[in-house]
Design an enzyme around this catalytic site. Structure first.
Site, mmCIF file in Angstrom:
data_model
loop_
_atom_site.group_PDB
_atom_site.id
_atom_site.type_symbol
_atom_site.label_atom_id
_atom_site.label_comp_id
_atom_site.label_asym_id
_atom_site.label_seq_id
_atom_site.Cartn_x
_atom_site.Cartn_y
_atom_site.Cartn_z
ATOM 1 N N ARG A 72 -3.944 -3.425 21.785
ATOM 2 C CA ARG A 72 -3.400 -4.775 21.619
ATOM 3 C C ARG A 72 -2.305 -5.127 22.609
ATOM 4 N NH1 ARG A 72 -3.152 -4.441 15.037
ATOM 5 N NH2 ARG A 72 -5.388 -4.728 14.793
ATOM 6 N N ARG A 80 0.847 0.353 18.151
ATOM 7 C CA ARG A 80 -0.068 0.835 17.118
ATOM 8 C C ARG A 80 -1.504 0.411 17.413
ATOM 9 N NH1 ARG A 80 -2.454 -1.457 12.579
ATOM 10 N NH2 ARG A 80 -1.190 -3.341 12.523
ATOM 11 N N HIS A 90 3.069 -9.405 15.098
ATOM 12 C CA HIS A 90 2.189 -8.818 14.094
ATOM 13 C C HIS A 90 2.747 -7.581 13.411
ATOM 14 C CE1 HIS A 90 -1.587 -8.020 12.148
ATOM 15 N NE2 HIS A 90 -1.719 -6.846 12.738
ATOM 16 N N HIS A 113 -0.219 -9.236 18.384
ATOM 17 C CA HIS A 113 -1.671 -9.139 18.254
ATOM 18 C C HIS A 113 -2.275 -10.236 19.118
ATOM 19 C CE1 HIS A 113 -5.657 -9.220 16.521
ATOM 20 N NE2 HIS A 113 -5.373 -8.238 15.703
ATOM 21 N N LEU A 166 -3.753 -14.682 11.554
ATOM 22 C CA LEU A 166 -4.513 -13.657 12.264
ATOM 23 C C LEU A 166 -6.012 -13.880 12.214
ATOM 24 C CD1 LEU A 166 -3.871 -10.974 13.746
ATOM 25 C CD2 LEU A 166 -4.723 -9.843 11.713
ATOM 26 N N GLU A 200 -9.028 -8.267 14.743
ATOM 27 C CA GLU A 200 -9.671 -7.580 15.862
ATOM 28 C C GLU A 200 -11.106 -7.185 15.511
ATOM 29 O OE1 GLU A 200 -6.846 -4.826 17.678
ATOM 30 O OE2 GLU A 200 -8.487 -3.400 17.774
ATOM 31 N N GLY A 221 0.807 -1.220 0.000
ATOM 32 C CA GLY A 221 0.000 0.000 0.000
ATOM 33 C C GLY A 221 0.835 1.262 0.000
ATOM 34 N N PHE A 256 -13.035 -0.688 16.786
ATOM 35 C CA PHE A 256 -11.728 -1.338 16.842
ATOM 36 C C PHE A 256 -11.045 -0.923 18.138
ATOM 37 C CE2 PHE A 256 -8.991 -3.773 14.020
ATOM 38 C CZ PHE A 256 -9.877 -4.200 13.059
ATOM 39 N N GLN A 305 4.826 -5.280 18.058
ATOM 40 C CA GLN A 305 3.470 -5.572 18.541
ATOM 41 C C GLN A 305 3.076 -7.042 18.400
ATOM 42 O OE1 GLN A 305 -0.322 -4.217 16.332
ATOM 43 N NE2 GLN A 305 -0.308 -3.044 18.222
HETATM 44 C C1 LIG Z 1 -2.751 -10.620 8.537
HETATM 45 C C2 LIG Z 1 -2.647 -9.133 8.701
HETATM 46 C C3 LIG Z 1 -3.795 -8.357 8.838
HETATM 47 C C4 LIG Z 1 -3.701 -6.973 8.977
HETATM 48 N N1 LIG Z 1 -4.837 -6.234 9.084
HETATM 49 C C5 LIG Z 1 -4.748 -4.881 9.175
HETATM 50 C C6 LIG Z 1 -5.917 -4.070 9.206
HETATM 51 O O1 LIG Z 1 -7.049 -4.537 9.128
HETATM 52 N N2 LIG Z 1 -5.772 -2.728 9.326
HETATM 53 C C7 LIG Z 1 -4.546 -2.139 9.402
HETATM 54 O O2 LIG Z 1 -4.471 -0.917 9.498
HETATM 55 N N3 LIG Z 1 -3.414 -2.888 9.340
HETATM 56 C C8 LIG Z 1 -3.488 -4.232 9.217
HETATM 57 N N4 LIG Z 1 -2.335 -4.980 9.146
HETATM 58 C C9 LIG Z 1 -1.046 -4.295 9.041
HETATM 59 C C10 LIG Z 1 -0.832 -3.785 7.621
HETATM 60 O O3 LIG Z 1 -1.477 -4.628 6.717
HETATM 61 C C11 LIG Z 1 0.654 -3.726 7.234
HETATM 62 O O4 LIG Z 1 1.361 -3.028 8.223
HETATM 63 C C12 LIG Z 1 0.804 -2.996 5.907
HETATM 64 O O5 LIG Z 1 0.004 -3.596 4.932
HETATM 65 C C13 LIG Z 1 2.233 -2.929 5.409
HETATM 66 O O6 LIG Z 1 2.207 -2.311 4.134
HETATM 67 P P1 LIG Z 1 3.524 -1.819 3.406
HETATM 68 O O7 LIG Z 1 3.086 -1.091 2.176
HETATM 69 O O8 LIG Z 1 4.385 -1.099 4.364
HETATM 70 O O9 LIG Z 1 4.287 -3.168 3.021
HETATM 71 P P2 LIG Z 1 3.751 -4.579 2.451
HETATM 72 O O10 LIG Z 1 2.353 -4.548 2.015
HETATM 73 O O11 LIG Z 1 4.199 -5.596 3.441
HETATM 74 O O12 LIG Z 1 4.624 -4.718 1.136
HETATM 75 C C14 LIG Z 1 6.025 -4.888 1.164
HETATM 76 C C15 LIG Z 1 6.536 -4.824 -0.244
HETATM 77 O O13 LIG Z 1 7.961 -4.801 -0.220
HETATM 78 C C16 LIG Z 1 8.470 -5.711 -1.153
HETATM 79 N N5 LIG Z 1 9.772 -6.176 -0.672
HETATM 80 C C17 LIG Z 1 10.099 -6.618 0.563
HETATM 81 N N6 LIG Z 1 11.399 -6.983 0.592
HETATM 82 C C18 LIG Z 1 11.894 -6.756 -0.637
HETATM 83 C C19 LIG Z 1 13.150 -6.968 -1.252
HETATM 84 N N7 LIG Z 1 14.194 -7.496 -0.601
HETATM 85 N N8 LIG Z 1 13.292 -6.642 -2.554
HETATM 86 C C20 LIG Z 1 12.249 -6.140 -3.266
HETATM 87 N N9 LIG Z 1 11.030 -5.938 -2.743
HETATM 88 C C21 LIG Z 1 10.867 -6.245 -1.447
HETATM 89 C C22 LIG Z 1 7.430 -6.812 -1.248
HETATM 90 O O14 LIG Z 1 7.522 -7.466 -2.489
HETATM 91 C C23 LIG Z 1 6.133 -6.017 -1.120
HETATM 92 O O15 LIG Z 1 5.730 -5.544 -2.377
HETATM 93 C C24 LIG Z 1 -2.418 -6.361 9.000
HETATM 94 C C25 LIG Z 1 -1.276 -7.127 8.866
HETATM 95 C C26 LIG Z 1 -1.378 -8.504 8.737
HETATM 96 C C27 LIG Z 1 -0.097 -9.294 8.641
#
Ligand SMILES: Cc1cc2nc3c(=O)[nH]c(=O)nc-3n(C[C@H](O)[C@H](O)[C@H](O)COP(=O)(O)OP(=O)(O)OC[C@H]3O[C@@H](n4cnc5c(N)ncnc54)[C@H](O)[C@@H]3O)c2cc1C
Length: 576
Positions: free
Chosen positions: A283, A391, A349, A239, A249, A252, A15, A116, A237
């Site tokens: 959490r 968080r 988490h 969870h 997971l 929540e 994201g 939440f 954190q």
């Molecule tokens: C099961 C679960 C449920 C969750 N539910 C919620 C929720 O309901 N609400 C909320 O607010 N948060 C939630 N979270 C937390 C939240 O989803 C994450 O913190 C967030 O999506 C992280 O997004 P990001 O864009 O930082 O990285 P990510 O979405 O983790 O993406 C990481 C990116 O980096 C790339 N990458 C990693 N290492 C390398 C590398 N060495 N070389 C090249 N590319 C690499 C990967 O390919 C990927 O594209 C949840 C987390 C989990 C695990």
């Protein structure tokens, strides 16, 4: 050598990375590098919701959201950043809606909102409905929506490229990255004016985790090795509700919709600890409540887990609002949540710590907030810090869109005026040596064995509670893992999709993260948010109302402190 030049390169297609890319798409020549196919990023696994004080179903205000974020983070939150988060959350969620994200709706057609943990009305009076959601697949909908926007705007996606190195000029500007193309085994140098790290978290450091396999901290460990500090790493954190023994997971949102935690006596124990919010306390606290119930022998059958009870909820509500998570309980534990309680335990988490940034997403190098020119970070990899010591649920997804967007906009203005910095004379030197070493070593230590040793000790000694003894024991084990890692060997010596190689590289990054967590946890002699020291159980604002910074130097790890920004909410005792 394969050489590419872009105005900006974003590492990570979750994201945060995609939201940043969309700001620049069509206006600059940019690339998004990802070790996964973008929709497989962990953002796609997010379940429960994204917070914004829309006030669609009951009164709400961004100031209430800001207060909850600061209090939830045990006052370690930088309040200028929390101000930005809660104000801009509203517009960011509406922007997602306009991009086509299919949120659940109220009968009047507005975005529906649910409760939440830790989100309250009127500065703590009781729970409020602030989480916007798409059933329990909110992250799936976000990643699909943002990826479609990226495709529409012709973003250059370099999929299945694994980050190997981040490059800096002699005078400290960030100037590019080095990647390994998984399909060919070829090493690429990507030269750019601005680089963003959006590589997500590192839950895989622990044995029981909700995180996907890719959550190995690569994007923070690599710049850490090049002298960039990491901030607040001791705050990891847990969870409260992971499926027992698996860690998968169970959102929540299940408690937000009325689910109840019960101990071995069938007692709904949370309200004994948190009279106002009960099961919807933050959490860090609920995980500690579970830990205490288990320790005092009130786990289920005296074991190390408790129950999440949804059996009193209507089957229609479960099917409509919690279809995925209840499906996980059926598939992985063989439990029917409509009739039977689900065995759960805390699961690793979310990383509150990471690369320190300012509110524009610029990575900083010291306690004086000195910016590293051209180097950005957002999302779980970054620490801005809006989550402080803990968080709140739904505050990560909103962090991705708010700070991903801000960082993308700032990068765009930066690259308009900046010159392309020079590359080091042999940009691939370090990466090539590392890869060749692993590919040619005939035999040695097994990565899987070392990984298991690390994950077990982190789970046993550095999780929901810790003390000096447990941390020093963990440190000794991780030191041993580090020494053995110098001799790690792999079986696959080929070029194509060598996951043996990338898993060994990922283990190296996780060792860096584990060391930083332990160092920070040993340093911080107090309990705050997710960092609970049994030997220092009180919060200590006199000495510890400060962020920790950890640096890797040639002599080992060095630690420092950075002041917390407090604007309106003075630290108070945290009661719920
Ligand atoms: C099961 C679960 C449920 C969750 N539910 C919620 C929720 O309901 N609400 C909320 O607010 N948060 C939630 N979270 C937390 C939240 O989803 C994450 O913190 C967030 O999506 C992280 O997004 P990001 O864009 O930082 O990285 P990510 O979405 O983790 O993406 C990481 C990116 O980096 C790339 N990458 C990693 N290492 C390398 C590398 N060495 N070389 C090249 N590319 C690499 C990967 O390919 C990927 O594209 C949840 C987390 C989990 C695990």
């Amino acid at each position: 050598m394969s050489y590419h030049r872009f105005d900006a390169v974003i590492v990570g297609a979750g994201g945060a990375g995609l939201m940043a890319a969309i700001q620049m798409a069509g206006k600059a020549n940019i690339a998004v590098v990802s070790k996964l196919y973008p929709p497989r990023s962990h953002t796609g696994a997010a379940q429960g919701g994204i917070s914004a004080a829309l006030g669609n179903t009951e009164e709400d205000h961004w100031q209430w959201h800001m207060f909850d974020t600061v209090k939830g983070g045990d006052y370690l939150v930088d309040q200028d950043a929390a101000d930005v988060l809660s104000r801009e959350a509203i517009d960011a969620v509406l922007e997602l809606e306009h991009m086509g994200l299919p949120f659940n709706r109220t009968p009047e057609g507005r975005i529906d909102q649910r409760r939440f943990g830790g989100h309250t009305r009127n500065f703590g009076e009781g729970p409020v409905r602030r989480a916007c959601y798409a059933a329990d697949r909110t992250g799936h909908m976000i990643i699909q929506t943002l990826y479609q926007q990226g495709i529409k705007h012709n973003v250059n996606f370099l999929d299945e490229h694994h980050l190997l190195d981040v490059l800096f000029t002699d005078d400290g500007r960030c100037c590019g990255v080095v990647t390994l193309e998984m399909k060919t085994g070829e090493i690429h140098t990507i030269h750019a004016k601005a680089i963003m790290i959006a590589t997500g978290g590192f839950g895989r450091v622990y044995k029981i985790t909700s995180n996907a396999l890719a959550g190995t901290g690569d994007g923070i460990a690599i710049p850490f090795r090049r002298g960039v500090p990491l901030m607040d790493m001791e705050f990891y954190q847990f969870h409260p509700t992971g499926l027992y023994k698996l860690g998968i997971l169970l959102s929540e949102a299940a408690r937000g919709e009325g689910g109840i935690l019960r101990n071995g006596d069938g007692e709904a124990f949370a309200s004994r600890y948190a009279p106002t919010l009960g099961d919807l306390a933050p959490r860090d606290m609920v995980s500690r409540f579970i830990h205490q119930e288990v320790r005092e022998g009130r786990g289920i059958d005296g074991k190390d887990y408790v129950h999440l009870d949804l059996s009193h909820l209507s089957p229609e509500l479960i099917d409509e609002k919690l279809p995925d998570v209840t499906g996980f309980a059926r598939t992985y534990l063989g439990v029917e949540p409509k009739t039977d309680p689900v065995p759960i335990q805390p699961t690793a988490h979310y990383a509150m710590g990471g690369l320190p940034t300012d509110v524009e997403g610029r990575v900083i190098r010291d306690a004086k907030n000195t910016v590293i020119p051209g180097f950005y970070s957002a999302g779980e990899a970054a620490c801005v810090s809006v989550h402080g010591a803990n968080r709140l649920g739904t505050n990560s997804l909103v962090d991705l869109v708010v700070f991903g967007r801000r960082a993308g906009k700032h990068m765009l203005s930066f690259i308009e005026s900046a010159e392309l910095p020079p590359l080091p004379s042999d940009p691939e030197l370090v990466a090539r040596a590392q890869v060749n070493d692993l590919l040619t070593r005939p035999n040695g230590e097994r990565a899987a064995t070392l990984r298991q040793a690390m994950q077990e000790v982190m789970m046993d000694k550095v999780s929901v509670v810790r003390d000096a003894t447990s941390l020093n024991e963990a440190k000794a084990v991780i030191d041993g893992v580090r020494r053995a890692y110098h001799h790690v060997a792999i079986d696959d010596h080929g070029k194509t999709f060598n996951t043996d190689l990338t898993e060994a590289l990922e283990l190296g990054c996780m060792i860096d993260c584990a060391e930083a967590i332990i160092e920070g946890a040993l340093l911080r002699q107090e309990s705050r948010g997710a960092h609970y020291r049994e030997d220092f159980q009180a919060r200590d604002d006199v000495n510890w109302l400060a962020h920790s910074l950890v640096y890797r130097t040639s002599g080992g790890l060095e630690l420092g402190k950075k002041p917390v920004t407090i604007t309106i909410f003075e630290p108070k005792e945290r009661k719920y």
